[in-house]
Design an enzyme around this catalytic site. Structure first.
Site, PDB file in Angstrom:
ATOM      1  N   SER A  40     -27.509 -37.577  70.231  1.00 11.77           N
ATOM      2  CA  SER A  40     -26.951 -38.925  70.095  1.00 11.77           C
ATOM      3  C   SER A  40     -26.209 -39.019  68.770  1.00 11.77           C
ATOM      4  CB  SER A  40     -28.070 -39.969  70.131  1.00 11.77           C
ATOM      5  OG  SER A  40     -27.588 -41.251  69.762  1.00 11.77           O
ATOM      6  N   TYR A  54     -36.280 -43.110  67.248  1.00 12.01           N
ATOM      7  CA  TYR A  54     -35.193 -42.594  68.091  1.00 12.01           C
ATOM      8  C   TYR A  54     -34.268 -41.689  67.284  1.00 12.01           C
ATOM      9  CZ  TYR A  54     -31.291 -42.558  71.379  1.00 12.01           C
ATOM     10  OH  TYR A  54     -30.293 -42.163  72.242  1.00 12.01           O
TER      11      TYR A  54
END
Length: 277
Positions: free
Chosen positions: A138, A151
């Site tokens: 990501s 995350y």
């Protein structure tokens, strides 16, 4: 190992393939002529399948379950040419001080541990076929943030795993790459950034065009193209590319700005007050 992969007749294994980006990727792989093993914890009540599709229920955090999925795929299709490690979760916003440790650990177990588990289970087959492994990281891996450290830490770990894997597989005739997405318009993103009031405030710090959301179908299209061309890295939307390359200069500037921003301080206090209640 050839420079490109002709998908017709190949066998792919996709984790987190029942919904969102994963499901769209499975559709595109099948349309290109590949057979696909789809791994997920559960599937919709009426999953669509074909003779070239194998649905496998499995938890990516369980190494034995991932090994079983690899065996089942080989039993059905005879080989594995492609692995797309896509499974991931996003926790509700929380600070490092306030997040439940079990939640933090579960994010790491799925987002990083799950990737490592399927890589370890399938790597020998990928080497045997001269295939390709694509890890979904990501843009959060290289951006400072607040309220979402679990995350970001997990995706940064995936990035480092992918970089090492690419070097190691190249030595034995296979390849690996990384996919970095900004915000993809999925239920997961909407739940975190739209439905959560503090999530909306955090999301508001991402300026246009970095805040532009990528449709899941477009993300799937890019993933399949990255596999076909054995891309070392995919960054999408493309406006994130300069941030990727110049992160070493930009991140200290951004961090200093966020530290001094009173709006950020208020969000942090509100997050911790919410969790305290």
């Amino acid at each position: 190992m050839s420079g490109t992969i002709e998908l017709a007749g190949k066998v792919a294994l996709v984790t987190g393939g029942a919904r969102g980006i994963g499901a769209a990727t499975v559709e595109r792989l099948r349309a290109a002529g590949a057979s696909v093993a789809v791994v997920d914890r559960d599937f919709p009540a009426d999953p669509t399948g074909t003779e070239r599709t194998l649905l496998l229920v499995g938890d990516v955090t369980d190494p034995a379950a991932m090994a079983d999925c690899v065996v089942a795929t080989i039993d059905r299709f005879g080989r594995i040419d492609i692995v797309i490690a896509n499974a991931g979760i996003t926790p509700p916003p929380a600070t490092i001080r306030s997040i439940d440790r079990a939640v933090f650990d579960s994010v790491m177990a799925v987002n990083f541990g799950g990737v490592l588990n399927i890589v370890r289970a399938a790597a020998d087959e990928i080497v045997a076929s001269g295939g390709h492994i694509l890890l979904v990281s990501s843009c959060a891996a290289f951006t400072p943030g607040m309220g979402g450290s679990a995350y970001m830490v997990s995706k940064a770990a995936v990035e480092q795993l992918g970089r090492a894997l690419r070097i190691e597989l190249a030595a034995v005739g296979a390849s690996a790459g990384l996919a970095y997405f900004g915000v993809v318009d999925t239920d997961l993103a909407r739940h975190t950034l739209d439905d959560d009031p503090i999530g909306r405030r955090i999301g508001g710090f991402l300026p246009w065009p970095l805040s532009r959301r990528l449709p899941s179908q477009r993300a799937a299209e890019l993933l399949v193209h990255a596999v076909r061309t054995r891309r070392a890295r995919l960054i999408a939307p493309a406006v994130w590319t300069p941030y990727f390359w110049f992160r070493g200069m930009l991140n200290p500037i951004l961090e200093r700005s966020l530290v001094r921003d009173r709006r950020v301080a208020q969000i942090i206090r509100d997050l911790e007050e919410t969790h305290a209640r």
